[in-house]
Scaffold this active site. Structure first.
Site, PDB file in Angstrom:
ATOM      1  N   LYS A  13       1.843  -6.203  -9.345  1.00 47.81           N
ATOM      2  CA  LYS A  13       3.122  -6.899  -9.117  1.00 47.81           C
ATOM      3  C   LYS A  13       2.983  -8.014  -8.081  1.00 47.81           C
ATOM      4  O   LYS A  13       3.450  -9.129  -8.284  1.00 47.81           O
ATOM      5  CB  LYS A  13       4.217  -5.914  -8.661  1.00 47.81           C
ATOM      6  CG  LYS A  13       4.524  -4.822  -9.658  1.00 47.81           C
ATOM      7  CD  LYS A  13       5.739  -4.003  -9.252  1.00 47.81           C
ATOM      8  CE  LYS A  13       5.607  -3.251  -7.937  1.00 47.81           C
ATOM      9  NZ  LYS A  13       4.574  -2.189  -7.967  1.00 47.81           N
ATOM     10  N   ARG A  88      13.531   0.932  -6.835  1.00 49.39           N
ATOM     11  CA  ARG A  88      12.539   1.984  -7.090  1.00 49.39           C
ATOM     12  C   ARG A  88      13.206   3.300  -7.448  1.00 49.39           C
ATOM     13  O   ARG A  88      12.507   4.286  -7.703  1.00 49.39           O
ATOM     14  CB  ARG A  88      11.687   2.187  -5.828  1.00 49.39           C
ATOM     15  CG  ARG A  88      10.307   1.513  -5.900  1.00 49.39           C
ATOM     16  CD  ARG A  88       9.641   1.741  -4.562  1.00 49.39           C
ATOM     17  NE  ARG A  88       8.216   1.702  -4.594  1.00 49.39           N
ATOM     18  CZ  ARG A  88       7.496   0.645  -4.168  1.00 49.39           C
ATOM     19  NH1 ARG A  88       8.107  -0.445  -3.753  1.00 49.39           N
ATOM     20  NH2 ARG A  88       6.182   0.707  -4.162  1.00 49.39           N
ATOM     21  N   ARG A 127      -8.299  -1.964  -3.274  1.00 51.11           N
ATOM     22  CA  ARG A 127      -7.518  -3.136  -2.861  1.00 51.11           C
ATOM     23  C   ARG A 127      -7.736  -3.412  -1.370  1.00 51.11           C
ATOM     24  O   ARG A 127      -7.837  -2.506  -0.559  1.00 51.11           O
ATOM     25  CB  ARG A 127      -6.027  -2.879  -3.114  1.00 51.11           C
ATOM     26  CG  ARG A 127      -5.137  -3.989  -2.596  1.00 51.11           C
ATOM     27  CD  ARG A 127      -3.779  -3.949  -3.229  1.00 51.11           C
ATOM     28  NE  ARG A 127      -2.984  -2.802  -2.834  1.00 51.11           N
ATOM     29  CZ  ARG A 127      -1.761  -2.569  -3.310  1.00 51.11           C
ATOM     30  NH1 ARG A 127      -1.201  -3.380  -4.185  1.00 51.11           N
ATOM     31  NH2 ARG A 127      -1.084  -1.508  -2.904  1.00 51.11           N
ATOM     32  N   ARG A 160      -4.893  -1.039   3.269  1.00 48.03           N
ATOM     33  CA  ARG A 160      -3.607  -0.467   3.674  1.00 48.03           C
ATOM     34  C   ARG A 160      -3.762   1.035   3.822  1.00 48.03           C
ATOM     35  O   ARG A 160      -4.454   1.679   3.023  1.00 48.03           O
ATOM     36  CB  ARG A 160      -2.558  -0.751   2.602  1.00 48.03           C
ATOM     37  CG  ARG A 160      -1.940  -2.124   2.725  1.00 48.03           C
ATOM     38  CD  ARG A 160      -1.108  -2.511   1.525  1.00 48.03           C
ATOM     39  NE  ARG A 160      -0.175  -1.480   1.055  1.00 48.03           N
ATOM     40  CZ  ARG A 160       0.700  -1.678   0.070  1.00 48.03           C
ATOM     41  NH1 ARG A 160       0.771  -2.860  -0.533  1.00 48.03           N
ATOM     42  NH2 ARG A 160       1.517  -0.719  -0.313  1.00 48.03           N
ATOM     43  N   ARG A 171       1.590   8.342  -4.081  1.00 48.80           N
ATOM     44  CA  ARG A 171       2.503   7.256  -4.461  1.00 48.80           C
ATOM     45  C   ARG A 171       2.679   7.177  -5.976  1.00 48.80           C
ATOM     46  O   ARG A 171       3.765   6.892  -6.461  1.00 48.80           O
ATOM     47  CB  ARG A 171       1.983   5.912  -3.916  1.00 48.80           C
ATOM     48  CG  ARG A 171       2.175   5.791  -2.419  1.00 48.80           C
ATOM     49  CD  ARG A 171       1.309   4.717  -1.834  1.00 48.80           C
ATOM     50  NE  ARG A 171       1.683   3.397  -2.291  1.00 48.80           N
ATOM     51  CZ  ARG A 171       0.822   2.377  -2.384  1.00 48.80           C
ATOM     52  NH1 ARG A 171      -0.439   2.541  -2.067  1.00 48.80           N
ATOM     53  NH2 ARG A 171       1.253   1.217  -2.773  1.00 48.80           N
TER      54      ARG A 171
HETATM   55  P1  AMP Z   1       4.717  -1.612  -1.920  1.00 47.54           P
HETATM   56  O1  AMP Z   1       4.090  -2.624  -1.051  1.00 47.54           O
HETATM   57  O2  AMP Z   1       5.745  -2.196  -2.869  1.00 47.54           O
HETATM   58  O3  AMP Z   1       3.724  -0.745  -2.651  1.00 47.54           O
HETATM   59  O4  AMP Z   1       5.538  -0.647  -0.958  1.00 47.54           O
HETATM   60  C1  AMP Z   1       4.893   0.105   0.055  1.00 47.54           C
HETATM   61  C2  AMP Z   1       5.779   1.244   0.515  1.00 47.54           C
HETATM   62  O5  AMP Z   1       7.005   0.708   1.035  1.00 47.54           O
HETATM   63  C3  AMP Z   1       6.230   2.215  -0.564  1.00 47.54           C
HETATM   64  O6  AMP Z   1       5.256   3.208  -0.849  1.00 47.54           O
HETATM   65  C4  AMP Z   1       7.488   2.796   0.070  1.00 47.54           C
HETATM   66  O7  AMP Z   1       7.159   3.727   1.099  1.00 47.54           O
HETATM   67  C5  AMP Z   1       8.095   1.570   0.747  1.00 47.54           C
HETATM   68  N1  AMP Z   1       9.020   0.865  -0.157  1.00 47.54           N
HETATM   69  C6  AMP Z   1       8.902  -0.417  -0.614  1.00 47.54           C
HETATM   70  N2  AMP Z   1       9.926  -0.729  -1.418  1.00 47.54           N
HETATM   71  C7  AMP Z   1      10.709   0.384  -1.491  1.00 47.54           C
HETATM   72  C8  AMP Z   1      11.894   0.702  -2.186  1.00 47.54           C
HETATM   73  N3  AMP Z   1      12.504  -0.175  -3.001  1.00 47.54           N
HETATM   74  N4  AMP Z   1      12.422   1.943  -2.020  1.00 47.54           N
HETATM   75  C9  AMP Z   1      11.837   2.840  -1.212  1.00 47.54           C
HETATM   76  N5  AMP Z   1      10.706   2.608  -0.543  1.00 47.54           N
HETATM   77  C10 AMP Z   1      10.138   1.396  -0.674  1.00 47.54           C
END
Ligand code: AMP
Length: 217
Positions: A13, A88, A127, A160, A171
């Protein structure tokens, strides 16, 4: 265009969002990036979010909805936006629809990047992210020219915390349980478009462009 980029962690994404945002002149709104920045800055939201993020759990809906509602108030989001990592949960999607409805708007397209689970774990654990400019690399198919250095700004590349094996697996489980029901939600609204995300970033972007062209009618 108001677009949601949808897919499991590691589906690409963030990489595709950069291309779409550049070519369509709409802001790339990544909730993950916003939370990581808030955590780095030590804000209340950031510190609260970090405890969930580091163990691969979702940040509570009410926190996320507030974060996104505030971001969508900003001027640059008036003419369209690209959401990456939000919604999400079905509750987040419903709230997003409510917020947009108040402005007489709605989501035009949900682009779903589909990638097989085994491939996702491999991608997440390999990554690397630039500590300076945030550029994303992958040791499997998009390695930096000099090991551990960003091609663009020369800063160090980091992994990360939540991309380490156990958290990455967690996740993906969270995605299956809490996020994948959103497919039905958007399918029911006739705006979900599936794209094969298992190819190279350029190939995936070609398919995305095609879908964007036909999705606009
Ligand atoms: P990402 O970078 O999109 O993979 O997001 C990293 C982490 O941020 C996720 O594993 C969640 O802990 C948190 N996070 C990001 N976006 C959301 C969302 N829309 N709802 C809940 N947690 C989120």
């Amino acid at each position: 265009m108001r677009i949601v980029l949808f897919g499991a962690p590691g589906s690409g994404k963030g990489t595709q969002a950069v291309f779409i945002s550049r070519d369509h002149g709409i802001p790339h709104i990544s909730t993950g990036d916003m939370l990581r920045e808030a955590a780095r800055n030590g804000t209340e939201v950031g510190l609260k979010a970090r405890s969930f993020m580091d163990r691969g759990a979702l940040v509570p809906d009410e926190v996320m909805i507030e974060v996104v509602a505030q971001r969508l108030e900003m001027d640059d989001a008036n003419k369209g936006f690209l959401l990456d990592g939000f919604p999400r949960t079905v509750e987040q999607a419903e709230k997003l629809d409510e917020i947009l409805k108040l402005r007489g708007a709605g989501i035009d397209l949900v682009l779903w990047l589909e990638v097989d689970d085994r491939e996702l774990v491999k991608r997440l654990t390999s990554r690397r992210t630039c500590s300076g400019c945030g550029a994303i690399y992958n040791l499997l198919f998009q390695a930096p020219k000099i090991p551990d250095r960003c091609d663009k700004c020369g800063s160090a590349l980091n992994q990360r915390v939540d991309d380490q094996q156990a958290t990455a697996e967690k996740r993906l489980e969270v995605y299956q349980i809490q996020t994948s029901p959103l497919k039905e939600y958007y399918l029911g609204r006739g705006i979900l478009k599936k794209i094969d995300g298992a190819k190279t970033p350029d190939e995936v972007y070609s398919s995305l462009k095609e879908t964007l062209r036909s999705g606009r009618g």
